[in-house]
Design an enzyme around this catalytic site. Structure first.
Site, PDB file in Angstrom:
ATOM      1  N   CYS A   2       0.396  -1.286   0.147  1.00 48.72           N
ATOM      2  CA  CYS A   2       0.368   0.140   0.381  1.00 48.72           C
ATOM      3  C   CYS A   2       0.941   1.352  -0.293  1.00 48.72           C
ATOM      4  CB  CYS A   2      -0.937  -0.009   1.063  1.00 48.72           C
ATOM      5  SG  CYS A   2      -2.503  -1.348   1.780  1.00 48.72           S
ATOM      6  N   ARG A  29       5.711  -0.479  -3.987  1.00 45.86           N
ATOM      7  CA  ARG A  29       5.178  -0.818  -3.424  1.00 45.86           C
ATOM      8  C   ARG A  29       4.955  -1.941  -3.178  1.00 45.86           C
ATOM      9  NH1 ARG A  29       6.106   2.131   0.978  1.00 45.86           N
ATOM     10  NH2 ARG A  29       4.907   1.637   2.567  1.00 45.86           N
ATOM     11  N   TRP A  76      -3.276  -1.680  -1.596  1.00 50.89           N
ATOM     12  CA  TRP A  76      -3.009  -4.348  -1.638  1.00 50.89           C
ATOM     13  C   TRP A  76      -3.450  -4.975  -0.433  1.00 50.89           C
ATOM     14  CZ3 TRP A  76      -0.650  -8.124   0.938  1.00 50.89           C
ATOM     15  CH2 TRP A  76       0.173  -8.863   0.099  1.00 50.89           C
ATOM     16  N   ASN A 102      -2.811   2.177   5.774  1.00 53.64           N
ATOM     17  CA  ASN A 102      -1.734   1.625   5.335  1.00 53.64           C
ATOM     18  C   ASN A 102      -1.770   0.545   6.929  1.00 53.64           C
ATOM     19  OD1 ASN A 102      -0.957   2.238   2.370  1.00 53.64           O
ATOM     20  ND2 ASN A 102       0.925   2.961   3.461  1.00 53.64           N
ATOM     21  N   GLY A 103      -2.038  -0.991   6.418  1.00 50.52           N
ATOM     22  CA  GLY A 103      -1.600  -1.705   7.367  1.00 50.52           C
ATOM     23  C   GLY A 103      -3.457  -2.415   7.986  1.00 50.52           C
ATOM     24  N   GLU A 480      18.599 -16.949  -3.537  1.00 46.71           N
ATOM     25  CA  GLU A 480      18.219 -15.931  -3.396  1.00 46.71           C
ATOM     26  C   GLU A 480      18.433 -16.357  -5.111  1.00 46.71           C
ATOM     27  OE1 GLU A 480      17.565 -11.653  -4.292  1.00 46.71           O
ATOM     28  OE2 GLU A 480      16.870 -13.694  -2.498  1.00 46.71           O
ATOM     29  N   LYS A 484      14.672 -14.694  -6.930  1.00 43.31           N
ATOM     30  CA  LYS A 484      14.112 -14.245  -8.353  1.00 43.31           C
ATOM     31  C   LYS A 484      13.751 -14.269  -9.066  1.00 43.31           C
ATOM     32  CE  LYS A 484      15.755 -10.749  -6.264  1.00 43.31           C
ATOM     33  NZ  LYS A 484      15.073 -11.145  -5.235  1.00 43.31           N
ATOM     34  N   GLU A 487       9.399 -14.965  -8.814  1.00 42.32           N
ATOM     35  CA  GLU A 487       9.118 -13.752  -8.896  1.00 42.32           C
ATOM     36  C   GLU A 487       8.869 -13.082  -9.095  1.00 42.32           C
ATOM     37  OE1 GLU A 487      11.375 -11.189  -4.114  1.00 42.32           O
ATOM     38  OE2 GLU A 487      11.399 -11.428  -5.889  1.00 42.32           O
ATOM     39  N   HIS A 503      19.494 -36.004  -1.132  1.00 41.65           N
ATOM     40  CA  HIS A 503      17.928 -35.974  -0.021  1.00 41.65           C
ATOM     41  C   HIS A 503      16.765 -36.064  -0.624  1.00 41.65           C
ATOM     42  CE1 HIS A 503      21.952 -37.086   2.343  1.00 41.65           C
ATOM     43  NE2 HIS A 503      22.063 -36.317   1.689  1.00 41.65           N
ATOM     44  N   LYS A 601       6.396  -4.258  -2.600  1.00 46.88           N
ATOM     45  CA  LYS A 601       7.665  -4.027  -2.191  1.00 46.88           C
ATOM     46  C   LYS A 601       8.348  -3.993  -0.505  1.00 46.88           C
ATOM     47  CE  LYS A 601      12.498  -3.035  -2.781  1.00 46.88           C
ATOM     48  NZ  LYS A 601      13.609  -4.214  -3.606  1.00 46.88           N
TER      49      LYS A 601
END
Length: 606
Positions: A2, A29, A76, A102-103, A480, A484, A487, A503, A601
């Site tokens: 948001c 964001r 969001w 927000n939140g 990472e 990426k 994402e 394994h 973000k």
């Protein structure tokens, strides 16, 4: 997640275009709807739409909304689907008050039931809508806008940032408790936003609000009060960012621009922190600063978690007991700490809710806390005992790139300082590590100048899955790389410690499962054995290693070279090649690279 933007301008100026610009600057964001509100003498005008900023802009053109004060929001979704009705701003029954938020308001159900019983009606499924109704009740009872806002905020439970406009008032009211808000101080106007890039083109002078702060902003003034209503002095800081830092500069995407900014970002991370005598000079941390530390715990999420794993490897090699925790788990089940425990929170924004909760849990139990972050004035930087800044500059793309490299460079220097202070001796490898860090910006530029991953991206764009493997510092790079890839391509990808393939994960390897093997120059022979395991099952293998690694070149199907360097720096260089692979595959697939679906973000809810 948001984004709030608000502006109070001169009385003869229309700020709607400024609000739209601020919202565009916050698109990174993550959001699914957007809206703005401007107050007048006969009510508040609100225009909001599901979808992107362009949809909102078209609606605003048709509505001909104007005003010298306003708030805007990119939402969001948490409570309620992404619809026009659920988009912010939200108003009271009479459209006198408009609020963006927000939140999460944890007690909204109770508040909503109270308001419904008193005759209020609601038009959305959000938790936010209770706020303007509560404010309206207090206004009707004779309270001033400032009093009504403060009384309402005092009734909210949870983590939030709220901004409000009221008809007949040339002011913005805002408050924060656990979600970031910053005031921008311009020559003839003032701003309130979730993040500095919202208004960076107008001013670099900022005031970071603290939890419990309430602010009233007009065109020529701002007044901050604390949770008890007392005047609070908050310093005006000048951020060392330029407006062009938040522009694409000819690149097709912010992510690609930020990949190419890594040499400069790492240069800033390292600059001035390596002495001519070969020592480490961290800001505010002279030799002996960590002499009372016996063990280290690192808490982080996502990409920052992978940077933390990188640091753990370095600290373990230097004899410093270190554990890394996912902040979401640590916040609910903290590890034992003592007065001699250092808890390091790695967070790009300094506002990651899980990481902040973990740091608070550690502090409450007596641990010393240290924030490693990108944002001066962030909550983590202010609330921890100490802060160390990675100096990456603003990162707009949701998928972190340059901040990972800057975090690793900064954490490597921190590891050297800790190792010397905790063990009482200079690590044997220090000179070689510091030389590699000093060369890292030029080595990064070399990778970028010579990278040619487009043909490989075309080859591996449509596969059943993608595996990434590595050992030592190459293991977090493999994690990472997989993160990426998933994402921004939306394709299945997993990262593994190379030795773990046999394994279980080996059962998934087929000729349609490319394996990206990362080599750091340490334990490469063992990783080569794992390459043989997957190659014998028909999987195509892409090796990322020093250009001098002839054994790797001979063993893999495709090869992505990096300059020969110390293993500590090799992982950062290999990561850039993997970033480019992910970017180009996503581009070929037509994905929304800078704003991948469902992601934000700055994750400011737990």
């Amino acid at each position: 997640m948001c984004g709030i933007t608000a502006v109070a301008g001169p009385g003869d100026e229309d700020v709607v275009d400024v609000l739209l610009g601020g919202l565009r600057n916050l698109e990174y964001r993550g959001y699914d709807s957007a809206g703005v509100a401007t107050p007048g003498d006969g009510g508040v005008s609100v225009v909001k739409r599901e979808g992107g900023i362009d949809d909102l802009a078209s609606a605003l053109d048709a509505a001909a909304v104007a005003g010298s004060v306003g708030v805007g929001h990119t939402r969001w979704s948490t409570h309620g689907a992404p619809t026009d009705a659920n988009a912010h701003p939200h108003t009271d029954c009479d459209d006198r008050v408009a609020v963006v938020h927000n939140g999460i308001i944890e007690n909204y159900s109770t508040l909503r039931e109270e308001l419904l019983a008193r005759g209020h009606s609601f038009t959305s499924d959000t938790d936010t809508e209770v706020v303007p109704h509560l404010v309206a009740e207090r206004l009707a009872a004779g309270a001033s806008a400032a009093e009504a806002f403060r009384d309402t905020v005092a009734r909210l439970d949870g983590r939030y940032a709220v901004a409000m406009v009221v008809d007949g008032e040339d002011a913005v009211y805002a408050a924060r408790d656990g979600s970031p808000l910053v005031v921008g101080v311009g020559d003839d106007r003032r701003f309130v936003a979730s993040d500095v890039p919202s208004f960076l083109e107008h001013t670099a002078d900022v005031v970071f609000l603290e939890d419990g702060d309430v602010v009233r902003v007009t065109a020529d003034d701002h007044v901050v009060t604390d949770a008890d209503g007392r005047r609070a002095d908050r310093d005006v800081n000048t951020v060392d960012w330029q407006p062009e830092d938040a522009e694409r500069d000819g690149f097709d995407h912010y992510m690609l621009k930020e990949i190419h900014e890594q040499p400069a970002a790492v240069e800033r991370a390292v600059n001035g922190r390596i002495t001519a005598a070969g020592g480490v000079d961290l800001d505010g941390f002279p030799p002996g600063s960590f002499g009372d530390v016996d063990d280290v715990q690192i808490v982080a999420c996502g990409t920052s978690y992978h940077a933390a794993l990188y640091a753990r490897q370095l600290l373990a090699e230097r004899g410093v007991p270190t554990q890394v925790f996912s902040a979401g788990e640590y916040a609910t089940t903290p590890a034992p700490v003592g007065d001699d425990t250092l808890v390091v929170g790695v967070t790009q924004s300094g506002e990651t809710a899980d990481t902040l909760a973990s740091l608070q849990a550690a502090a409450d139990r007596g641990a010393r806390t240290l924030a490693v972050t990108n944002v001066v004035g962030s909550t983590a930087a202010r609330t921890c005992d100490d802060a160390l800044f990675i100096r990456a500059g603003p990162e707009i793309g949701v998928a972190a790139t340059k901040t990972f490299s800057s975090q690793v460079a900064t954490l490597t220097l921190l590891a050297e300082r800790l190792a010397e202070d905790v063990t009482g001796s200079v690590p044997e490898e220090r000179a070689a590590v510091l030389r590699a860090l000093e060369r890292l910006p030029s080595d990064l530029q070399d990778v970028l100048d010579r990278a040619a991953v487009e043909p490989l991206a075309a080859q591996f764009r449509d596969r059943d899955g993608h595996f990434f493997i590595g050992r030592g510092v190459a293991y977090p790079v493999a994690l990472e790389g997989a993160l990426k890839f998933k994402e921004i391509t939306y394709e299945h990808a997993e990262g593994f410690a190379a030795g773990e393939l046999k394994h279980g994960p080996l059962a998934l390897v087929t000729p349609d499962t490319p394996v990206f093997a990362v080599f750091s120059g340490r334990h490469d022979d063992k990783t080569l054995n794992n390459v043989e395991e997957v190659a014998s099952r028909g999987a195509p293998v892409v090796g990322v290693a020093s250009e001098e690694s002839t054994d790797v070149v001979d063993a893999v199907d495709e090869f992505l070279p990096i300059p020969d360097t110390h293993p500590v720096a090799a992982g950062v260089l290999a990561n850039v090649q993997l970033q480019l692979v992910s970017y180009h595959v996503a581009d070929l697939l037509g994905r929304s690279i800078d704003k991948p679906r469902n992601l934000a973000k700055s994750v400011t809810v737990e």
